[in-house]
Scaffold this motif. Structure first.
Motif, PDB file in Angstrom:
ATOM      1  N   GLU A  98      -9.498  -5.808  -6.724  1.00 43.62           N
ATOM      2  CA  GLU A  98      -9.426  -7.407  -6.126  1.00 43.62           C
ATOM      3  C   GLU A  98      -8.672  -8.616  -7.664  1.00 43.62           C
ATOM      4  O   GLU A  98      -7.849  -9.256  -6.698  1.00 43.62           O
ATOM      5  CB  GLU A  98     -11.052  -8.150  -6.271  1.00 43.62           C
ATOM      6  N   ASN A  99      -9.340  -8.219  -8.529  1.00 40.38           N
ATOM      7  CA  ASN A  99      -8.287  -9.001  -9.210  1.00 40.38           C
ATOM      8  C   ASN A  99      -6.234  -8.872  -9.445  1.00 40.38           C
ATOM      9  O   ASN A  99      -5.982  -9.765 -10.290  1.00 40.38           O
ATOM     10  CB  ASN A  99      -8.648  -8.435 -11.325  1.00 40.38           C
ATOM     11  N   LYS A 100      -6.805  -7.487  -9.228  1.00 40.32           N
ATOM     12  CA  LYS A 100      -4.838  -6.764  -9.629  1.00 40.32           C
ATOM     13  C   LYS A 100      -4.254  -7.300  -7.904  1.00 40.32           C
ATOM     14  O   LYS A 100      -3.104  -7.973  -8.407  1.00 40.32           O
ATOM     15  CB  LYS A 100      -4.782  -5.134  -9.544  1.00 40.32           C
ATOM     16  N   LEU A 101      -4.833  -7.287  -6.952  1.00 39.03           N
ATOM     17  CA  LEU A 101      -4.502  -8.011  -5.799  1.00 39.03           C
ATOM     18  C   LEU A 101      -4.215  -9.339  -6.234  1.00 39.03           C
ATOM     19  O   LEU A 101      -3.213  -9.926  -5.318  1.00 39.03           O
ATOM     20  CB  LEU A 101      -5.587  -7.644  -4.328  1.00 39.03           C
ATOM     21  N   ARG A 102      -5.145 -10.104  -5.992  1.00 39.29           N
ATOM     22  CA  ARG A 102      -4.973 -11.379  -6.357  1.00 39.29           C
ATOM     23  C   ARG A 102      -3.277 -11.515  -7.679  1.00 39.29           C
ATOM     24  O   ARG A 102      -3.086 -12.584  -6.848  1.00 39.29           O
ATOM     25  CB  ARG A 102      -5.928 -12.556  -7.342  1.00 39.29           C
ATOM     26  N   LEU A 139      -0.907  -0.495   9.240  1.00 42.18           N
ATOM     27  CA  LEU A 139      -1.036   1.001   9.820  1.00 42.18           C
ATOM     28  C   LEU A 139       0.122   1.406  10.918  1.00 42.18           C
ATOM     29  O   LEU A 139       0.341   2.353  10.920  1.00 42.18           O
ATOM     30  CB  LEU A 139      -2.435   1.729  10.417  1.00 42.18           C
ATOM     31  N   ALA A 140      -0.385   0.765  11.405  1.00 39.98           N
ATOM     32  CA  ALA A 140       1.019   0.867  12.771  1.00 39.98           C
ATOM     33  C   ALA A 140       2.159   1.087  12.194  1.00 39.98           C
ATOM     34  O   ALA A 140       3.074   1.416  13.061  1.00 39.98           O
ATOM     35  CB  ALA A 140       0.695  -0.471  14.008  1.00 39.98           C
ATOM     36  N   ILE A 141       2.869  -0.452  11.370  1.00 36.53           N
ATOM     37  CA  ILE A 141       4.366   0.170  10.572  1.00 36.53           C
ATOM     38  C   ILE A 141       4.624   1.077   9.678  1.00 36.53           C
ATOM     39  O   ILE A 141       5.276   1.131   8.804  1.00 36.53           O
ATOM     40  CB  ILE A 141       5.029  -0.894  10.637  1.00 36.53           C
ATOM     41  N   LEU A 142       3.141   1.766   9.091  1.00 38.70           N
ATOM     42  CA  LEU A 142       3.990   2.937   8.466  1.00 38.70           C
ATOM     43  C   LEU A 142       4.309   3.867   8.742  1.00 38.70           C
ATOM     44  O   LEU A 142       4.114   4.372  10.115  1.00 38.70           O
ATOM     45  CB  LEU A 142       2.349   2.812   7.519  1.00 38.70           C
ATOM     46  N   PRO A 143       4.842   5.023   8.330  1.00 40.85           N
ATOM     47  CA  PRO A 143       5.546   6.132   8.189  1.00 40.85           C
ATOM     48  C   PRO A 143       4.398   7.115   9.111  1.00 40.85           C
ATOM     49  O   PRO A 143       3.310   6.398   8.783  1.00 40.85           O
ATOM     50  CB  PRO A 143       5.463   7.320   6.867  1.00 40.85           C
ATOM     51  N   ARG A 144       4.200   7.382  10.303  1.00 41.41           N
ATOM     52  CA  ARG A 144       3.502   8.368  11.232  1.00 41.41           C
ATOM     53  C   ARG A 144       1.982   9.875   9.966  1.00 41.41           C
ATOM     54  O   ARG A 144       1.443   9.128   9.822  1.00 41.41           O
ATOM     55  CB  ARG A 144       3.802   9.271  12.274  1.00 41.41           C
ATOM     56  N   GLU A 145       3.118  10.356   9.335  1.00 39.13           N
ATOM     57  CA  GLU A 145       2.309  10.802   8.099  1.00 39.13           C
ATOM     58  C   GLU A 145       1.083  10.187   7.088  1.00 39.13           C
ATOM     59  O   GLU A 145       0.021  10.629   7.001  1.00 39.13           O
ATOM     60  CB  GLU A 145       3.655  11.743   7.545  1.00 39.13           C
ATOM     61  N   SER A 146       1.896   8.857   6.653  1.00 42.20           N
ATOM     62  CA  SER A 146       1.197   7.946   5.954  1.00 42.20           C
ATOM     63  C   SER A 146      -0.158   7.604   6.795  1.00 42.20           C
ATOM     64  O   SER A 146      -1.185   7.288   6.419  1.00 42.20           O
ATOM     65  CB  SER A 146       2.017   7.651   4.878  1.00 42.20           C
ATOM     66  N   ARG A 147       0.279   7.451   7.608  1.00 42.66           N
ATOM     67  CA  ARG A 147      -1.008   6.106   8.700  1.00 42.66           C
ATOM     68  C   ARG A 147      -2.253   7.737   8.710  1.00 42.66           C
ATOM     69  O   ARG A 147      -3.145   7.270   8.881  1.00 42.66           O
ATOM     70  CB  ARG A 147      -0.265   5.957  10.683  1.00 42.66           C
ATOM     71  N   ASN A 148      -1.529   8.629   9.267  1.00 43.45           N
ATOM     72  CA  ASN A 148      -2.417   9.554   9.522  1.00 43.45           C
ATOM     73  C   ASN A 148      -3.403  10.338   8.017  1.00 43.45           C
ATOM     74  O   ASN A 148      -4.570  10.217   8.574  1.00 43.45           O
ATOM     75  CB  ASN A 148      -2.598  10.509  10.686  1.00 43.45           C
ATOM     76  N   VAL A 202       0.814  -0.989   0.119  1.00 43.98           N
ATOM     77  CA  VAL A 202       0.119   0.347  -0.238  1.00 43.98           C
ATOM     78  C   VAL A 202       1.021   1.307   0.533  1.00 43.98           C
ATOM     79  O   VAL A 202       0.109   2.193  -0.390  1.00 43.98           O
ATOM     80  CB  VAL A 202      -1.065  -0.306   1.326  1.00 43.98           C
ATOM     81  N   GLY A 203       2.002   0.993   0.459  1.00 47.83           N
ATOM     82  CA  GLY A 203       3.040   1.998   0.223  1.00 47.83           C
ATOM     83  C   GLY A 203       3.153   2.812  -1.395  1.00 47.83           C
ATOM     84  O   GLY A 203       4.148   3.477  -1.227  1.00 47.83           O
ATOM     85  N   LYS A 204       3.286   1.905  -1.624  1.00 48.03           N
ATOM     86  CA  LYS A 204       3.761   2.038  -3.114  1.00 48.03           C
ATOM     87  C   LYS A 204       2.595   2.635  -3.621  1.00 48.03           C
ATOM     88  O   LYS A 204       2.835   2.826  -5.013  1.00 48.03           O
ATOM     89  CB  LYS A 204       4.365   1.098  -3.614  1.00 48.03           C
ATOM     90  N   GLU A 205       0.799   2.287  -4.029  1.00 48.97           N
ATOM     91  CA  GLU A 205      -0.186   2.725  -4.113  1.00 48.97           C
ATOM     92  C   GLU A 205       0.350   4.308  -3.438  1.00 48.97           C
ATOM     93  O   GLU A 205      -0.146   4.642  -2.852  1.00 48.97           O
ATOM     94  CB  GLU A 205      -1.439   1.938  -3.651  1.00 48.97           C
ATOM     95  N   HIS A 206      -1.352   4.766  -5.237  1.00 49.11           N
ATOM     96  CA  HIS A 206      -2.088   5.663  -4.123  1.00 49.11           C
ATOM     97  C   HIS A 206      -2.831   5.743  -3.457  1.00 49.11           C
ATOM     98  O   HIS A 206      -3.783   5.220  -2.988  1.00 49.11           O
ATOM     99  CB  HIS A 206      -3.303   6.232  -5.834  1.00 49.11           C
ATOM    100  N   PRO A 207      -2.891   7.119  -2.471  1.00 45.76           N
ATOM    101  CA  PRO A 207      -3.063   7.193  -1.466  1.00 45.76           C
ATOM    102  C   PRO A 207      -4.453   6.607  -1.091  1.00 45.76           C
ATOM    103  O   PRO A 207      -5.327   5.702  -0.099  1.00 45.76           O
ATOM    104  CB  PRO A 207      -2.955   8.559  -0.971  1.00 45.76           C
ATOM    105  N   GLN A 208      -4.990   7.159  -2.217  1.00 48.86           N
ATOM    106  CA  GLN A 208      -6.611   6.569  -2.404  1.00 48.86           C
ATOM    107  C   GLN A 208      -6.826   5.247  -2.954  1.00 48.86           C
ATOM    108  O   GLN A 208      -7.698   4.651  -2.201  1.00 48.86           O
ATOM    109  CB  GLN A 208      -7.603   7.641  -3.499  1.00 48.86           C
ATOM    110  N   THR A 209      -5.968   4.831  -3.699  1.00 47.45           N
ATOM    111  CA  THR A 209      -6.383   2.872  -3.842  1.00 47.45           C
ATOM    112  C   THR A 209      -5.970   2.044  -2.414  1.00 47.45           C
ATOM    113  O   THR A 209      -6.477   1.314  -1.510  1.00 47.45           O
ATOM    114  CB  THR A 209      -5.265   2.992  -4.747  1.00 47.45           C
ATOM    115  N   ALA A 210      -4.789   2.826  -1.280  1.00 45.39           N
ATOM    116  CA  ALA A 210      -4.632   2.760  -0.532  1.00 45.39           C
ATOM    117  C   ALA A 210      -5.200   2.372   0.571  1.00 45.39           C
ATOM    118  O   ALA A 210      -5.899   1.530   1.740  1.00 45.39           O
ATOM    119  CB  ALA A 210      -3.147   3.009   0.064  1.00 45.39           C
ATOM    120  N   ALA A 211      -6.027   3.457   0.869  1.00 44.82           N
ATOM    121  CA  ALA A 211      -7.278   4.024   1.699  1.00 44.82           C
ATOM    122  C   ALA A 211      -8.099   2.566   1.487  1.00 44.82           C
ATOM    123  O   ALA A 211      -9.205   2.519   2.976  1.00 44.82           O
ATOM    124  CB  ALA A 211      -7.774   5.377   2.161  1.00 44.82           C
ATOM    125  N   LEU A 212      -8.992   2.018   0.098  1.00 44.88           N
ATOM    126  CA  LEU A 212      -9.141   1.655   0.149  1.00 44.88           C
ATOM    127  C   LEU A 212      -9.091  -0.217   0.425  1.00 44.88           C
ATOM    128  O   LEU A 212     -10.309  -0.546   0.599  1.00 44.88           O
ATOM    129  CB  LEU A 212     -10.418   1.764  -1.690  1.00 44.88           C
TER     130      LEU A 212
END
Length: 335
Positions: free
Chosen positions: A184-188, A154-163, A130-140
């Motif tokens: 889902e297809n992409k994640l699989r 979320l706990a191991i992501l950087p503080r700014e990214s996590r928030n 998720v750290g490499k994805e667009h923030p909106q995609t990562a949030a979804l």
């Protein structure tokens, strides 16, 4: 009820489970929830299959079947039974595991089972992805994982990214089923189905991670054995490994980021038994207050060999996680 059934039969003949499914979907979640609790697992699966395949039910037939809910459908919107609707209906009534089992049985390898499988992946892998994805995609993605998996990721992501991602999750709007299907297809393909394109590199990474968690003497013995048969692989493994003793070789910026993440008590425990030169190199990267606190703690006794080893392994694991997320560099040349 016989009049309602006749109205349905004017359109097409529905089976008993289809009639139950239509009624439950028409009732909505609050009222239907009271009834669903009285079905056994076998009946729930039968109803779920019927609801997922129900398709469109004309408003006229629906009004005849559920006259008491005519006001709800006064705008003339037909009811459509879908897997997403029935999954929503089951949610909150049954435990998440039972909902996932029922939906997995109905839908095979699609939808909910995909997210259950994704939620079972190591949080470090999910965070790196998720750290490499667009923030909106990562949030979804995070919003559709189980709460436990999302929290660990979320706990191991950087503080700014996590928030930032948490704020985006709060503001997420409904997403079409077609979009979810594409995701889902992409994640699989990326995370679940078979070996990735760089399977060799990933295998080395997994073996290196295992070696990092072994006792140093055991890891060195394994590496020596590999080097005898495959020296190139052994060299690649060494480049991916990291021990607590390597902390002093980290670039200054990487040390600062690392020690900002490591609990003070964990670092104190890991430093017990180290020589003065090593200890001073680590403490030099800390703020004055943290340094004084650790120095005072180190003046006293405490910590078994097992506790010290565990603290050092935990810090090494944190280093590798931060490196995989691109937050720190392991060598000064790459900084």
């Amino acid at each position: 009820m016989s009049t309602a059934i006749a109205a349905f039969n004017d359109h097409r003949t529905l089976t008993g489970p289809e009639k139950v499914a239509a009624l439950l979907l028409a009732m909505g979640k609050p009222l239907a929830s009271r009834l669903l609790k009285h079905f056994d697992p076998g009946e729930l699966k039968t109803i779920t299959r019927s609801a997922a395949a129900l398709g469109a039910v004309p408003i006229t037939a629906l009004e005849t079947l559920v006259e008491e809910l005519a006001q709800q459908f006064s705008r003339g919107v037909d009811l459509r039974g879908t897997a997403a609707e029935v999954e929503h209906l089951l949610g909150g009534v049954l435990p998440p595991e039972q909902v996932a089992e029922i939906m997995s049985d109905v839908l095979g390898s699609s939808n909910s089972s995909t997210w259950v499988r994704l939620s079972g992946l190591p949080e470090a892998d999910l965070a790196a992805y998720v750290g490499k994805e667009h923030p909106q995609t990562a949030a979804l993605i995070l919003a559709r994982l189980t709460p436990e998996a999302a929290a660990k990721t979320l706990a191991i992501l950087p503080r700014e990214s996590r928030n930032a991602l948490t704020r985006r999750m709060l503001a997420l709007r409904p997403v079409s089923e077609a979009t979810i299907k594409i995701l889902e297809n992409k994640l699989r393909d990326d995370l679940l189905n078979g070996p990735p394109r760089d399977a060799g590199a990933n295998s080395q990474g997994r073996v290196a991670d295992i070696l990092n968690r072994m006792e140093p003497e055991q890891a060195e013995d394994v590496l020596s054995s590999i080097a005898e048969a495959k020296p190139v692989d052994a060299a690649a493994l060494r480049s991916k490994m990291f021990s607590f003793n390597d902390v002093v070789n980290l670039p200054a910026k990487s040390k600062s980021v690392l020690f900002d993440r490591v609990p003070t008590e964990q670092l104190t425990m890991a430093l017990r038994g180290t020589d003065a030169t090593f200890r001073d190199s680590v403490l030099a990267a800390l703020g004055a207050r943290a340094r004084r606190l650790i120095e005072n703690e180190l003046n006293g006794e405490g910590g078994s060999a097992k506790e010290i080893a565990a603290a050092r392994r935990a810090i090494s694991t944190t280093v590798l996680q931060l490196s995989s997320l691109g937050e720190i560099e392991l060598t000064a040349e790459a900084a």
